[in-house]
Motif scaffolding. Structure first.
Motif, PDB file in Angstrom:
ATOM      1  N   VAL A 104       0.878  -1.170   0.000  1.00 29.54           N
ATOM      2  CA  VAL A 104       0.000   0.000   0.000  1.00 29.54           C
ATOM      3  C   VAL A 104       0.917   1.222   0.000  1.00 29.54           C
ATOM      4  CG1 VAL A 104      -1.892   1.184   1.180  1.00 29.54           C
ATOM      5  CG2 VAL A 104      -1.680  -1.314   1.376  1.00 29.54           C
ATOM      6  N   PRO A 105       1.142   1.800  -1.185  1.00 29.20           N
ATOM      7  CA  PRO A 105       2.156   2.864  -1.272  1.00 29.20           C
ATOM      8  C   PRO A 105       1.698   4.171  -0.631  1.00 29.20           C
ATOM      9  CG  PRO A 105       1.119   2.550  -3.416  1.00 29.20           C
ATOM     10  CD  PRO A 105       0.529   1.513  -2.492  1.00 29.20           C
ATOM     11  N   GLU A 106       2.681   5.045  -0.437  1.00 25.66           N
ATOM     12  CA  GLU A 106       2.440   6.339   0.204  1.00 25.66           C
ATOM     13  C   GLU A 106       1.377   7.150  -0.563  1.00 25.66           C
ATOM     14  OE1 GLU A 106       6.268   8.051   0.597  1.00 25.66           O
ATOM     15  OE2 GLU A 106       5.649   9.460   2.140  1.00 25.66           O
ATOM     16  N   LYS A 176      -0.615 -12.461   2.813  1.00 27.45           N
ATOM     17  CA  LYS A 176      -0.175 -12.854   4.159  1.00 27.45           C
ATOM     18  C   LYS A 176       0.583 -11.721   4.843  1.00 27.45           C
ATOM     19  CE  LYS A 176      -1.392 -17.223   4.019  1.00 27.45           C
ATOM     20  NZ  LYS A 176      -2.576 -16.889   3.235  1.00 27.45           N
ATOM     21  N   LEU A 177       1.176 -10.853   4.015  1.00 27.11           N
ATOM     22  CA  LEU A 177       2.000  -9.752   4.532  1.00 27.11           C
ATOM     23  C   LEU A 177       1.589  -8.468   3.821  1.00 27.11           C
ATOM     24  CD1 LEU A 177       4.561  -8.632   6.037  1.00 27.11           C
ATOM     25  CD2 LEU A 177       5.898  -9.355   4.048  1.00 27.11           C
ATOM     26  N   LEU A 178       1.373  -7.428   4.607  1.00 29.72           N
ATOM     27  CA  LEU A 178       1.063  -6.123   4.011  1.00 29.72           C
ATOM     28  C   LEU A 178       2.158  -5.136   4.376  1.00 29.72           C
ATOM     29  CD1 LEU A 178      -2.656  -4.928   4.371  1.00 29.72           C
ATOM     30  CD2 LEU A 178      -1.483  -5.837   2.353  1.00 29.72           C
ATOM     31  N   LEU A 179       2.650  -4.421   3.367  1.00 32.20           N
ATOM     32  CA  LEU A 179       3.596  -3.332   3.579  1.00 32.20           C
ATOM     33  C   LEU A 179       2.808  -2.045   3.391  1.00 32.20           C
ATOM     34  CD1 LEU A 179       6.428  -4.602   1.170  1.00 32.20           C
ATOM     35  CD2 LEU A 179       5.948  -5.356   3.511  1.00 32.20           C
ATOM     36  N   ILE A 180       2.698  -1.253   4.432  1.00 36.42           N
ATOM     37  CA  ILE A 180       1.842  -0.059   4.356  1.00 36.42           C
ATOM     38  C   ILE A 180       2.692   1.182   4.648  1.00 36.42           C
ATOM     39  CG2 ILE A 180      -0.315   1.006   5.127  1.00 36.42           C
ATOM     40  CD1 ILE A 180      -1.209  -1.658   6.249  1.00 36.42           C
ATOM     41  N   ASP A 181       2.680   2.110   3.694  1.00 38.49           N
ATOM     42  CA  ASP A 181       3.543   3.292   3.817  1.00 38.49           C
ATOM     43  C   ASP A 181       2.735   4.511   4.263  1.00 38.49           C
ATOM     44  OD1 ASP A 181       5.701   4.965   3.728  1.00 38.49           O
ATOM     45  OD2 ASP A 181       6.231   4.552   1.639  1.00 38.49           O
ATOM     46  N   GLU A 182       2.975   4.944   5.478  1.00 34.14           N
ATOM     47  CA  GLU A 182       2.387   6.165   6.058  1.00 34.14           C
ATOM     48  C   GLU A 182       0.886   6.336   5.799  1.00 34.14           C
ATOM     49  OE1 GLU A 182       4.403   9.534   6.962  1.00 34.14           O
ATOM     50  OE2 GLU A 182       6.258   9.036   5.906  1.00 34.14           O
ATOM     51  N   LEU A 209       4.082  -4.813   7.974  1.00 34.60           N
ATOM     52  CA  LEU A 209       5.247  -3.939   8.117  1.00 34.60           C
ATOM     53  C   LEU A 209       4.745  -2.542   7.795  1.00 34.60           C
ATOM     54  CD1 LEU A 209       8.244  -3.309   8.539  1.00 34.60           C
ATOM     55  CD2 LEU A 209       8.657  -3.944   6.145  1.00 34.60           C
ATOM     56  N   LEU A 210       4.756  -1.699   8.808  1.00 32.13           N
ATOM     57  CA  LEU A 210       4.119  -0.386   8.714  1.00 32.13           C
ATOM     58  C   LEU A 210       5.159   0.717   8.809  1.00 32.13           C
ATOM     59  CD1 LEU A 210       1.374   1.278   8.964  1.00 32.13           C
ATOM     60  CD2 LEU A 210       1.649   1.038  11.437  1.00 32.13           C
ATOM     61  N   VAL A 211       5.148   1.616   7.825  1.00 33.95           N
ATOM     62  CA  VAL A 211       5.925   2.852   7.945  1.00 33.95           C
ATOM     63  C   VAL A 211       4.951   3.895   8.455  1.00 33.95           C
ATOM     64  CG1 VAL A 211       7.079   4.691   6.657  1.00 33.95           C
ATOM     65  CG2 VAL A 211       7.560   2.296   6.105  1.00 33.95           C
ATOM     66  N   GLU A 212       5.268   4.499   9.584  1.00 31.77           N
ATOM     67  CA  GLU A 212       4.305   5.446  10.154  1.00 31.77           C
ATOM     68  C   GLU A 212       5.024   6.474  11.011  1.00 31.77           C
ATOM     69  OE1 GLU A 212       0.858   5.947   9.538  1.00 31.77           O
ATOM     70  OE2 GLU A 212       1.714   7.700  10.476  1.00 31.77           O
ATOM     71  N   GLN A 213       4.841   7.760  10.652  1.00 32.70           N
ATOM     72  CA  GLN A 213       5.490   8.841  11.393  1.00 32.70           C
ATOM     73  C   GLN A 213       4.596   9.392  12.504  1.00 32.70           C
ATOM     74  OE1 GLN A 213       8.527   8.291  10.557  1.00 32.70           O
ATOM     75  NE2 GLN A 213       9.135  10.346   9.966  1.00 32.70           N
ATOM     76  N   ASN A 214       3.311   9.043  12.435  1.00 31.14           N
ATOM     77  CA  ASN A 214       2.410   9.474  13.506  1.00 31.14           C
ATOM     78  C   ASN A 214       2.648   8.528  14.685  1.00 31.14           C
ATOM     79  OD1 ASN A 214      -0.002   9.219  15.210  1.00 31.14           O
ATOM     80  ND2 ASN A 214      -0.904  10.690  13.801  1.00 31.14           N
ATOM     81  N   PHE A 215       3.267   9.079  15.741  1.00 31.66           N
ATOM     82  CA  PHE A 215       3.733   8.168  16.788  1.00 31.66           C
ATOM     83  C   PHE A 215       2.591   7.563  17.589  1.00 31.66           C
ATOM     84  CE2 PHE A 215       6.073   6.498  20.355  1.00 31.66           C
ATOM     85  CZ  PHE A 215       7.119   5.895  19.681  1.00 31.66           C
TER      86      PHE A 215
END
Ligand SMILES: Nc1ncnc2c1ncn2[C@@H]1O[C@H](COP(=O)(O)OP(=O)(O)OP(=O)(O)O)[C@@H](O)[C@H]1O
Ligand SMILES: [Mg+2]
Length: 258
Positions: A104-106, A176-182, A209-215
């Motif tokens: 799931v791109p940015e 099985k795996l999701l990569l989610i960007d912000e 695997l989550l990229v997330e800047q909102n802490f």
């Protein structure tokens, strides 16, 4: 760098890599270049099955490049990517997606001129009709509001609604795996809460695997964290450990949580 997701109190970039059991995805020594720029400089990361691992770091740290490298969009020049115990190095993005990894791109990667339903149908390419219905029902369970705008063109939706569609697209093939960007990027706090609640539900179904800047989102949803900077590992461990380390979060994430 340790790949066991056990606590690491200090940055240990030179520690030998020891992949542990139970990891769905393991990255070892990734070196990725974009043109002549050396972006990932020996990155290690392990994603345990059934958990949410959050990848954190300042702007330009290499978070998006890490996800793109996993998907074969910016293939690594060196290093290994192991998914379910098998190397996926050198596979095309299509082949990697077929292994059960959703991205799931940015920018959300939805087709604005198509309806939500068409977006989901397209994402379910290759699935049987019954499979499509099952995945759609699952997405509507996660995002009940989506029912209201299934027939609407995706480009007319709010940012939050588009994010729901983007995540749903990643679920239409039973990944099985999701990569989610912000996923929280550009969203109002109330909408962030809705996405956060959906991720909480989702984590019972897929590894993330989550990229997330909102802490708030990162620390609520995340079980483990990896902190990277300038394409290098800084440290990793259980999320509780990061929340407690205000010095680290101030230094690398620009926030204090005391
Ligand atoms: N197409 C490109 N050409 C040149 N440099 C690039 C390109 N894409 C990314 N970079 C550089 O690679 C580095 C890592 O970028 P990346 O997008 O992975 O960072 P990020 O951690 O996702 O940052 P952000 O929090 O801003 O999304 C940055 O220095 C960025 O400028
Ligand atoms: Mg990014």
């Amino acid at each position: 760098m340790r790949l066991s997701n056990q606590p690491t109190s200090e940055a240990t970039p030179n520690e030998p890599v020891k992949p542990s059991g139970g990891n769905l995805l393991v990255l070892e020594g990734l070196q990725t270049y974009i043109g002549q720029f050396h972006i990932l400089q020996g990155l290690d990361l392990a994603v345990p099955e059934g958990a949410v691992t959050v990848l954190l770091g300042r702007n330009g740290a290499g978070k998006t490049t890490t996800l793109k490298t996993i998907m074969g969009l910016t293939p690594p020049r060196q290093g290994t990517i192991t998914y379910r115990g098998e190397s996926i190095n050198g596979l095309t993005t299509y082949q990697i997606a077929r292994q059960g990894i959703g991205y799931v791109p940015e920018d959300r990667g939805i087709f604005r001129e198509m309806t939500v339903e068409e977006n989901l149908l397209l994402a379910a390419r290759g699935e049987s009709r019954a499979g499509y219905r099952t995945h759609l029902a699952n997405c509507l369970d996660l995002f009940p509001d989506m029912q209201r705008f299934l027939k609407q063109k995706a480009g007319t939706l709010s940012g939050g609604q588009q994010q729901m569609v983007a995540i749903s697209r990643g679920l239409m093939t039973g990944n099985k795996l999701l990569l989610i960007d912000e996923p929280s990027k550009g969203l109002a706090p109330i909408v962030i809460k809705a996405v956060m609640d959906a991720l909480e539900k989702l984590k019972r179904q897929v590894t993330i695997l989550l990229v997330e800047q909102n802490f708030t989102m990162a620390s609520t949803v995340g079980d483990y964290f990896y902190l990277i900077d300038d394409g290098h590992n800084i440290t990793n461990g259980p999320m509780d450990q990061l929340v407690a380390d205000t010095e680290l979060t101030r230094k690398y994430l620009g926030v204090g949580f005391a």
